[in-house]
Write an enzyme that holds these catalytic residues in place. Structure first.
Site: not given
Ligand code: GAR
Length: 210
Positions: A142-143, A172, A107, A11-12, A90
């Site tokens: 996905v992504d 990120e 991502h 969870g950063s 997903i």
């Protein structure tokens, strides 16, 4: 804007989103949901008095039931906007439809390259000289989905998957709060899957220019 965050692990990124909303009068993080009962991020959210829920995917035989459970909790808590922050499940199409254009994902790669898992390992193996991260709106692939922001780093000769992951994660942490701000301050519009950036939005993302 009431924001929900979905996590699966440390969870950063969630921490950075929580911190960025702490003194924000337009936005608040109202709930953190994890599919993983052992997700470390849950403890941090609790320490900030944010409501948390564990919805363990292993307790559902159908993806749709798992999705519905999450959706019901989001609705009960009057959530307006959703952020995936290291959420490793997903979503089904119906869930994606419900949160269409109100749902971001991060991502750890420069999409559309290296979708899916083991991104850093694949990036190193491929020999790319640049890597990074992408914040995008969630779509059912996905992504996949309209890109909001990207941040780039070099892949150096001595890098391995762990050192690259560390460099990308640092990016990120800077990129995701800024991309969320574009939505909480209504600085972007989405029309036919094309993102229209206001001048202020472009300025906010200027830090990531190369
Ligand atoms: C982050 O690198 C995030 O981009 C990645 O998982 C990590 C979670 O770290 N997400 C994905 O791979 C989703 N496709 P965090 O839990 O410390 O934020």
């Amino acid at each position: 804007m009431k924001i929900g965050i979905l996590i699966s692990g440390s969870g950063s990124n969630m921490i950075k989103l929580i911190e960025s909303c702490q003194n924000d009068k337009n936005a608040s993080i109202n709930i953190v949901i994890s599919n993983n009962p052992d997700a470390k991020g849950i403890d941090f959210a609790k320490s900030k008095n944010i409501k948390t829920k564990i919805i363990n995917h292993k307790e559902f035989s159908q993806r749709e039931d798992f999705d519905n459970q999450i959706n019901n909790i989001l609705i009960e808590n009057k959530i307006d906007f959703l952020c995936n922050a290291g959420f490793m499940r997903i979503h089904g199409e119906k869930f994606v439809e419900k949160w269409f254009n109100k749902h971001l994902n991060i991502h750890p790669a420069l999409l559309p390259s290296f979708k899916g898992l083991n991104t850093h390992e694949r990036a190193i193996k491929s020999g790319v000289k640049f890597a990074g991260c992408t914040v995008h709106l969630v779509r059912s692939g996905v992504d996949e989905g309209p890109i909001i922001g990207q941040a780039v780093t070099s892949v150096d000769a001595h890098d391995d998957k762990d050192s690259l992951a560390e460099k990308v994660l640092k990016l990120e942490h800077k990129l995701y709060p800024k991309c969320l701000k574009l939505f909480t301050e209504k600085l972007v519009k989405v029309k036919n899957d094309k993102v229209i950036f206001s001048d202020k939005a472009i300025k906010i993302l200027d830090d990531f220019k190369v």
